[in-house]
Design an enzyme around this catalytic site. Structure first.
Site, PDB file in Angstrom:
ATOM      1  N   HIS A  75      61.587  69.475 -51.400  1.00  0.00           N
ATOM      2  CA  HIS A  75      60.508  69.233 -52.316  1.00  0.00           C
ATOM      3  C   HIS A  75      59.710  67.905 -52.260  1.00  0.00           C
ATOM      4  O   HIS A  75      60.424  66.990 -52.053  1.00  0.00           O
ATOM      5  CB  HIS A  75      61.242  69.147 -53.551  1.00  0.00           C
ATOM      6  CG  HIS A  75      61.655  70.619 -54.188  1.00  0.00           C
ATOM      7  ND1 HIS A  75      61.889  70.834 -55.403  1.00  0.00           N
ATOM      8  CD2 HIS A  75      61.820  71.961 -53.584  1.00  0.00           C
ATOM      9  CE1 HIS A  75      61.931  72.148 -55.538  1.00  0.00           C
ATOM     10  NE2 HIS A  75      62.371  72.666 -54.344  1.00  0.00           N
ATOM     11  N   TYR A 203      60.483  68.398 -65.416  1.00  0.00           N
ATOM     12  CA  TYR A 203      61.071  67.645 -66.444  1.00  0.00           C
ATOM     13  C   TYR A 203      60.244  67.799 -67.642  1.00  0.00           C
ATOM     14  O   TYR A 203      59.180  67.039 -67.734  1.00  0.00           O
ATOM     15  CB  TYR A 203      61.437  66.293 -65.949  1.00  0.00           C
ATOM     16  CG  TYR A 203      62.444  66.136 -64.741  1.00  0.00           C
ATOM     17  CD1 TYR A 203      63.671  65.873 -65.130  1.00  0.00           C
ATOM     18  CD2 TYR A 203      62.158  66.344 -63.476  1.00  0.00           C
ATOM     19  CE1 TYR A 203      64.579  65.726 -64.179  1.00  0.00           C
ATOM     20  CE2 TYR A 203      62.969  66.161 -62.419  1.00  0.00           C
ATOM     21  CZ  TYR A 203      64.438  65.866 -62.891  1.00  0.00           C
ATOM     22  OH  TYR A 203      65.333  65.579 -61.931  1.00  0.00           O
ATOM     23  N   PRO A 294      72.835  63.389 -65.815  1.00  0.00           N
ATOM     24  CA  PRO A 294      72.427  64.117 -64.791  1.00  0.00           C
ATOM     25  C   PRO A 294      70.607  63.854 -64.602  1.00  0.00           C
ATOM     26  O   PRO A 294      70.136  64.221 -63.405  1.00  0.00           O
ATOM     27  CB  PRO A 294      72.508  65.343 -65.211  1.00  0.00           C
ATOM     28  CG  PRO A 294      72.865  65.277 -66.664  1.00  0.00           C
ATOM     29  CD  PRO A 294      73.448  64.005 -67.095  1.00  0.00           C
ATOM     30  N   LYS A 298      71.386  61.936 -59.714  1.00  0.00           N
ATOM     31  CA  LYS A 298      72.001  60.763 -58.833  1.00  0.00           C
ATOM     32  C   LYS A 298      73.471  60.844 -58.655  1.00  0.00           C
ATOM     33  O   LYS A 298      73.946  59.965 -57.860  1.00  0.00           O
ATOM     34  CB  LYS A 298      71.639  59.221 -59.442  1.00  0.00           C
ATOM     35  CG  LYS A 298      70.086  59.114 -59.509  1.00  0.00           C
ATOM     36  CD  LYS A 298      69.548  59.184 -58.030  1.00  0.00           C
ATOM     37  CE  LYS A 298      68.136  58.699 -58.007  1.00  0.00           C
ATOM     38  NZ  LYS A 298      67.501  59.103 -56.832  1.00  0.00           N
ATOM     39  N   TYR A 386      63.219  58.031 -57.426  1.00  0.00           N
ATOM     40  CA  TYR A 386      63.806  59.482 -57.081  1.00  0.00           C
ATOM     41  C   TYR A 386      64.191  59.798 -55.977  1.00  0.00           C
ATOM     42  O   TYR A 386      65.123  60.735 -55.617  1.00  0.00           O
ATOM     43  CB  TYR A 386      62.612  60.554 -57.791  1.00  0.00           C
ATOM     44  CG  TYR A 386      63.054  61.808 -58.220  1.00  0.00           C
ATOM     45  CD1 TYR A 386      63.298  62.170 -59.521  1.00  0.00           C
ATOM     46  CD2 TYR A 386      63.479  62.488 -57.335  1.00  0.00           C
ATOM     47  CE1 TYR A 386      64.086  63.315 -59.977  1.00  0.00           C
ATOM     48  CE2 TYR A 386      63.817  64.150 -57.462  1.00  0.00           C
ATOM     49  CZ  TYR A 386      64.150  64.434 -58.806  1.00  0.00           C
ATOM     50  OH  TYR A 386      64.569  65.562 -59.330  1.00  0.00           O
TER      51      TYR A 386
HETATM   52  C1  PHB Z   1      69.900  70.716 -60.920  1.00  0.00           C
HETATM   53  O1  PHB Z   1      69.072  71.481 -60.220  1.00  0.00           O
HETATM   54  O2  PHB Z   1      70.945  71.143 -61.276  1.00  0.00           O
HETATM   55  C2  PHB Z   1      69.371  69.560 -61.338  1.00  0.00           C
HETATM   56  C3  PHB Z   1      68.259  69.323 -60.641  1.00  0.00           C
HETATM   57  C4  PHB Z   1      67.541  67.827 -61.207  1.00  0.00           C
HETATM   58  C5  PHB Z   1      68.325  67.009 -62.068  1.00  0.00           C
HETATM   59  C6  PHB Z   1      69.324  67.281 -62.642  1.00  0.00           C
HETATM   60  C7  PHB Z   1      69.936  68.661 -62.309  1.00  0.00           C
HETATM   61  O3  PHB Z   1      67.906  65.881 -62.672  1.00  0.00           O
END
Ligand code: PHB
Ligand code: APR
Length: 397
Positions: A75, A203, A294, A298, A386
């Site tokens: 990504h 997000y 989450p 991280k 990130y």
């Molecule tokens: C996930 O794919 O489970 C995931 C991805 C990004 C995040 C948290 C969880 O910030």
């Protein structure tokens, strides 16, 4: 009773314990991993799925990259949806790096396979694991396996046994200072047989709460909704989950793919750090010492950063009797850990709905998002954190 010796006794076969075992093996340092759960449980535990740039590189460099590169996805950026407007953050253009979408349990499967193929020892279903004499310099781990009492003598104990493990609890009371923030919400997460509705993650900051679109494969979606920390799953039949996701993730040109939901759970969210991370010959790593919410994914990445540092320190000690890395382990790890704590807390604060927010706080959140998502400097800050801060820079003396 069985009594044996190894150099490093590792407690916990999560990403931290397994990666440490793998790195030590590559340096020729004998170790044994003790895990309370069965192999099948550890290999199927659902966790997050984003690997930082350098963590993915490390997997490749240590022979664990093949499946990730074949079946995972690179990504180059991510998306933020605010007030129905989509903002793309181009990691590659901003900081010249990417992240890998590759589930934590797949990393764990590859690590277990690699350790076993190399003749490594992982004792699954080890009962009553306890640590002794680590302050005196001749550590001992006791446990039971198939009803037999076992004693494992070692030179160093690595406590990689997660947040609820026994190693942090073994520190004398009052010795550990805990820094803690419990958030007034959780995430309801689902896995569904549905092709991801976007190429990269989304997000979403929505007036009714956060949502996240993620994925596991070209046919499996991973999606999350902000909910109460103790939300009852019974209140969320599948139709309600899809309706809410469609609303919170909705924007121009977007349509949400749906499908059979085959996993649904609620995770409470907290930030937590325990200091120090070592006592004598007992060293904590990963969730045993710190937790992040989450948002920003991280958890696994910071566990790997700890064991990279611990491996270096052990290697220098075993090879050259140089104990500086061991002595400074806490101090070196914490510098990076607090950066990760800051980023995860900041992402969480910026993206969620806070019921107690005064109108001023809500305006501040909007102003912050506007700045971060539209200023090149703001975007750079987001991208730099990130894709992951350097693994090694923090560990130079
Ligand atoms: C996930 O794919 O489970 C995931 C991805 C990004 C995040 C948290 C969880 O910030
Ligand atoms: N004895 C032996 N093993 C134990 C004990 C015990 N007393 N207590 C816990 N364990 C095991 C758990 O069963 C688990 O397999 O320790 C392991 C710890 O693994 P994780 O919880 O995955 O922690 P860590 O390796 O630090 O990885 C951090 O996991 O929690 C997620 O989001 C977090 O992605 C992050 C990552």
């Amino acid at each position: 009773m069985s009594t044996r010796k190894t150099r490093i006794g590792i407690i916990g076969a999560g990403p931290a314990g397994l990666m440490l075992s793998h790195l030590l093996h590559l340096s020729g340092i004998d170790n044994v991993v003790l895990e309370a759960r069965p192999r099948e449980y550890v290999e199927n535990r659902i966790r997050a799925g984003i690997l930082e740039y350098e963590v993915a590189q490390l997997l490749r460099e240590t022979g664990l990259g093949a499946r990730m590169d074949a079946e995972g996805a690179r990504h180059d950026g991510t998306n933020f949806l605010v007030d129905g407007v989509l903002h793309h953050i181009d990691f590659q253009a901003l900081v010249g790096k990417h992240v890998m979408l590759w589930s934590q349990h797949e990393v764990v499967r590859d690590l277990i396979a690699a350790r076993l193929a190399a003749g490594g020892e992982i004792v699954f279903e080890a009962g009553d694991v306890a640590v002794h004499d680590y302050e005196a310099g001749s550590p001992l781990i006791t446990y039971t396996k198939d009803g037999v009492e076992c004693r494992l003598h070692c030179e160093i104990i690595a406590g990689c046994d997660g947040f609820h493990g026994i190693c942090r609890q073994a520190f004398p009371s009052g010795m550990i200072v805990e820094y803690d923030r419990v958030y007034p919400f959780g995430w309801l997460g689902i896995l569904a047989e549905a092709a991801p509705s976007a190429d990269e993650l989304i997000y979403a900051n929505h007036k009714d709460g956060f949502a996240l679109l993620s994925m596991r494969s070209p046919s499996i979606s991973r999606l999350y909704l902000q909910c109460a920390p103790d939300e009852a799953l019974a209140a969320w039949p599948d139709e309600r989950v899809w309706e809410e996701l469609a609303r919170r993730l909705g924007h121009e040109g977007f349509s949400l793919n749906t499908g059979r939901i085959f996993q649904k759970s609620v995770t409470a969210m907290r930030s937590y750090v325990a200091e120090p991370m070592q006592l004598g010959r007992l060293f904590l790593a990963g969730d045993a010492a710190h937790i992040v919410p989450p948002t920003g994914a991280k958890g696994l990445n910071s566990a790997i950063a700890d064991v990279v540092s611990l491996h270096r320190a052990i290697d220098a000690y075993m090879r050259h009797q140089d104990d500086r890395g061991l002595n400074e382990y806490t101090q070196r790890c914490l510098k990076r850990i607090w950066q990760i704590e800051r980023f995860s807390w900041w992402m969480t604060s910026m993206m969620h709905k806070f019921d107690h927010h005064a109108p001023f706080d809500a305006r501040m959140q909007t102003a912050e998002l506007n700045y971060i998502l539209t200023s090149p400097a703001g975007q750079m800050t987001l991208a730099e954190n990130y894709v992951g801060l350097p693994l090694h820079e923090y560990h130079r003396s």
